[in-house]
Design a protein around this motif. Structure first.
Motif: not given
Length: 64
Positions: A48-57, A29-32, A11-18
């Motif tokens: 935090a996990e996505l940032e650590a993996a280099g997927k977002l900044t 983001i939480a509201a979305g 759900a989070l990745l879907d929201y961010l991709s939009r």
């Protein structure tokens, strides 16, 4: 240890991709993703996990 993709992460990745080029606060983001049953703590944890993996900044701003 393998990292599993959970319903909350999907759900989070879907929201961010939009919203690919839109700067968003954690609260926005939480509201979305709240309608998808994703808690604020799950948003923080996954971001935090996505940032650590280099997927977002993360960008930290300070209002003076």
């Amino acid at each position: 240890m393998p990292r599993y993709t959970t319903r909350q992460r999907e759900a989070l990745l879907d929201y961010l991709s939009r919203h690919p080029d839109q700067p968003l606060t954690v609260r926005e983001i939480a509201a979305g993703v709240e309608p998808d049953g994703v808690s604020l703590s799950a948003v923080y944890r996954n971001l935090a996990e996505l940032e650590a993996a280099g997927k977002l900044t993360a960008v930290i701003t300070q209002n003076i």
